[in-house]
Design a protein around this motif. Structure first.
Motif, mmCIF file in Angstrom:
data_model
loop_
_atom_site.group_PDB
_atom_site.id
_atom_site.type_symbol
_atom_site.label_atom_id
_atom_site.label_comp_id
_atom_site.label_asym_id
_atom_site.label_seq_id
_atom_site.Cartn_x
_atom_site.Cartn_y
_atom_site.Cartn_z
ATOM 1 N N ASP A 114 0.830 -1.207 0.000
ATOM 2 C CA ASP A 114 0.000 0.000 0.000
ATOM 3 C C ASP A 114 0.866 1.259 0.000
ATOM 4 O OD1 ASP A 114 0.871 -0.573 2.567
ATOM 5 O OD2 ASP A 114 -0.989 0.015 3.547
ATOM 6 N N GLU A 115 2.006 1.215 0.706
ATOM 7 C CA GLU A 115 2.913 2.355 0.703
ATOM 8 C C GLU A 115 3.534 2.537 -0.674
ATOM 9 O OE1 GLU A 115 5.412 0.828 3.819
ATOM 10 O OE2 GLU A 115 4.568 2.214 5.301
ATOM 11 N N ARG A 116 3.842 1.446 -1.342
ATOM 12 C CA ARG A 116 4.390 1.547 -2.697
ATOM 13 C C ARG A 116 3.389 2.197 -3.646
ATOM 14 N NH1 ARG A 116 7.575 -4.224 -3.817
ATOM 15 N NH2 ARG A 116 9.155 -3.959 -2.179
ATOM 16 N N ALA A 117 2.126 1.798 -3.522
ATOM 17 C CA ALA A 117 1.096 2.391 -4.385
ATOM 18 C C ALA A 117 1.011 3.895 -4.169
ATOM 19 C CB ALA A 117 -0.254 1.731 -4.113
ATOM 20 N N LEU A 118 1.023 4.330 -2.923
ATOM 21 C CA LEU A 118 0.953 5.762 -2.637
ATOM 22 C C LEU A 118 2.189 6.494 -3.150
ATOM 23 C CD1 LEU A 118 -0.553 5.627 0.962
ATOM 24 C CD2 LEU A 118 -1.663 6.554 -1.083
ATOM 25 N N HIS A 119 3.356 5.873 -3.047
ATOM 26 C CA HIS A 119 4.571 6.487 -3.597
ATOM 27 C C HIS A 119 4.431 6.693 -5.102
ATOM 28 C CE1 HIS A 119 6.530 5.842 0.249
ATOM 29 N NE2 HIS A 119 7.681 6.296 -0.216
ATOM 30 N N LYS A 120 3.925 5.690 -5.795
ATOM 31 C CA LYS A 120 3.742 5.818 -7.244
ATOM 32 C C LYS A 120 2.723 6.903 -7.572
ATOM 33 C CE LYS A 120 3.039 1.315 -7.739
ATOM 34 N NZ LYS A 120 2.762 0.002 -8.383
ATOM 35 N N MET A 121 1.649 6.959 -6.809
ATOM 36 C CA MET A 121 0.614 7.956 -7.071
ATOM 37 C C MET A 121 1.147 9.373 -6.868
ATOM 38 S SD MET A 121 -2.490 5.815 -5.277
ATOM 39 C CE MET A 121 -3.739 7.071 -5.403
ATOM 40 N N ARG A 122 1.942 9.574 -5.829
ATOM 41 C CA ARG A 122 2.492 10.906 -5.581
ATOM 42 C C ARG A 122 3.488 11.312 -6.671
ATOM 43 N NH1 ARG A 122 3.019 8.689 0.052
ATOM 44 N NH2 ARG A 122 1.060 9.239 1.091
#
Length: 343
Positions: free
Chosen positions: A63-71
């Motif tokens: 989930d943290e990886r997904a947020l990093h990609k989104m940002r």
């Protein structure tokens, strides 16, 4: 490579990590420098033009990886509005890790794919396509996010997301139904969305509990009471039971979702050893049995295996009150468990 270039790249990566984002490659020169480090194994490239230090990336949960990609994408694609499970994650809802492999964004002409098929475009009506600003990202609002997840995701995953939104007070159940009533026509899957909304319950305290409760429903078991307080007869402390069934004749069965995180997560162990946590858990269960006739414990792996989960609940006398919605045949091989949340 000059020291000044190394310093610049290092500073850029440090800045991206400070805002919990992937580093986005700007011009060709910047991208070339990052690609050289990628070839050496120093960096990873989760999406085209997005980079992160390899060791840093390995330490992130999905989930943290997904947020990093989104940002990172938010700086490259200023017009993008995230939707579906991607938006649900930003809203704080529990989202299965498997749903985050492909990000979702609003697309004016429906299904399209971007970034090497790692980003999927989904249609959202024009009046809702602009989204809202939340935590530095543009996302569909809570109502639209709930609708899109409820109408398109597997039942268990959809329930977990809507449960989480209800639990966090993003809307009430009545407000959600009012919103869905305004989308009766022209929205594919609206009937499925209403089924999810009807079943959803903000009393679930984690995505794992929501997944388990949805699995019980699919297997035909009666809906349990959620987070029921029970007083310890010895010292008077209050325990909250994940699931509780009161059977005809007065028999009471408690259900507990037992994940491994409580034994290793520092926030949950509070400085105690795994052995101390286990002892406390056994004491808790012994005190619970003073008020309940039996306690059935199950893990996310049990929940992910319909045949085993059904046999387990049957063995402890959990009642069934409707026909199963899925076939729970004994698997030839052990099923690969689904990812759960916070358990």
């Amino acid at each position: 490579m000059s020291k000044s270039v190394d310093d610049r790249v290092r500073a850029s990566l440090d800045e991206a990590e400070s805002r919990r984002a992937c580093l986005e490659a700007g011009g060709n020169a910047s991208r070339r420098e990052l690609e050289l480090r990628l070839a050496k194994g120093e960096l990873v490239r989760p999406l085209p033009r997005l980079y992160a230090r390899q060791d840093y990336w390995k330490g992130l949960l999905p989930d943290e990886r997904a947020l990093h990609k989104m940002r990172g994408l938010a700086r490259l694609r200023l017009q993008w509005v995230f939707a579906g499970p991607s938006a649900a994650l930003v809203h704080g809802a529990p989202v299965s890790y498997g749903l985050l492999d492909t990000l979702e964004v609003v697309s004016d002409n429906g299904s399209r794919h971007f970034c090497g098929n790692k980003v999927r475009g989904v249609y959202v009506c024009e009046e809702e396509a602009a989204g809202i600003d939340l935590a530095g990202l543009r996302v569909t609002d809570a109502f639209r996010t709930a609708l899109d997840c409820a109408r398109s995701l597997p039942f268990r995953d959809a329930v977990a997301i809507v449960d989480g939104m209800l639990h966090d007070g993003l809307f009430s159940k009545d407000e959600l139904f009012q919103y869905l009533d305004g989308h009766k026509y022209g929205v594919h899957g609206i009937h499925r969305a209403r089924e999810v909304a009807a079943f959803a319950d903000g009393g679930s305290c984690s995505g794992g509990e929501s997944i388990a409760r949805a699995a019980m429903h699919e297997l035909g078991f009666a809906g349990p009471e959620l987070q029921v307080p029970i007083e310890d007869p010895v010292d008077g402390r209050t325990y909250f039971i994940d699931f509780l069934w009161r059977l005809p004749g007065g028999r009471v069965v408690a259900g507990e979702l037992d994940g491994g995180e409580k034994y290793v997560n520092p926030e949950m162990t509070r400085g105690r050893s795994a052995l101390d946590v286990l002892r406390a858990e056994r004491q808790r269960e012994s005190r619970i049995t003073a008020s309940c006739d039996s306690v059935v414990r199950f893990s996310p792996d049990d929940v992910a295996n319909p045949w085993r989960f059904g046999r387990l609940l049957d063995a402890f006398g959990v009642p069934r009150d409707h026909e199963p919605l899925i076939l729970a045949a004994q698997p030839i091989e052990e099923e690969v468990p689904l990812e759960c949340y916070g358990v």
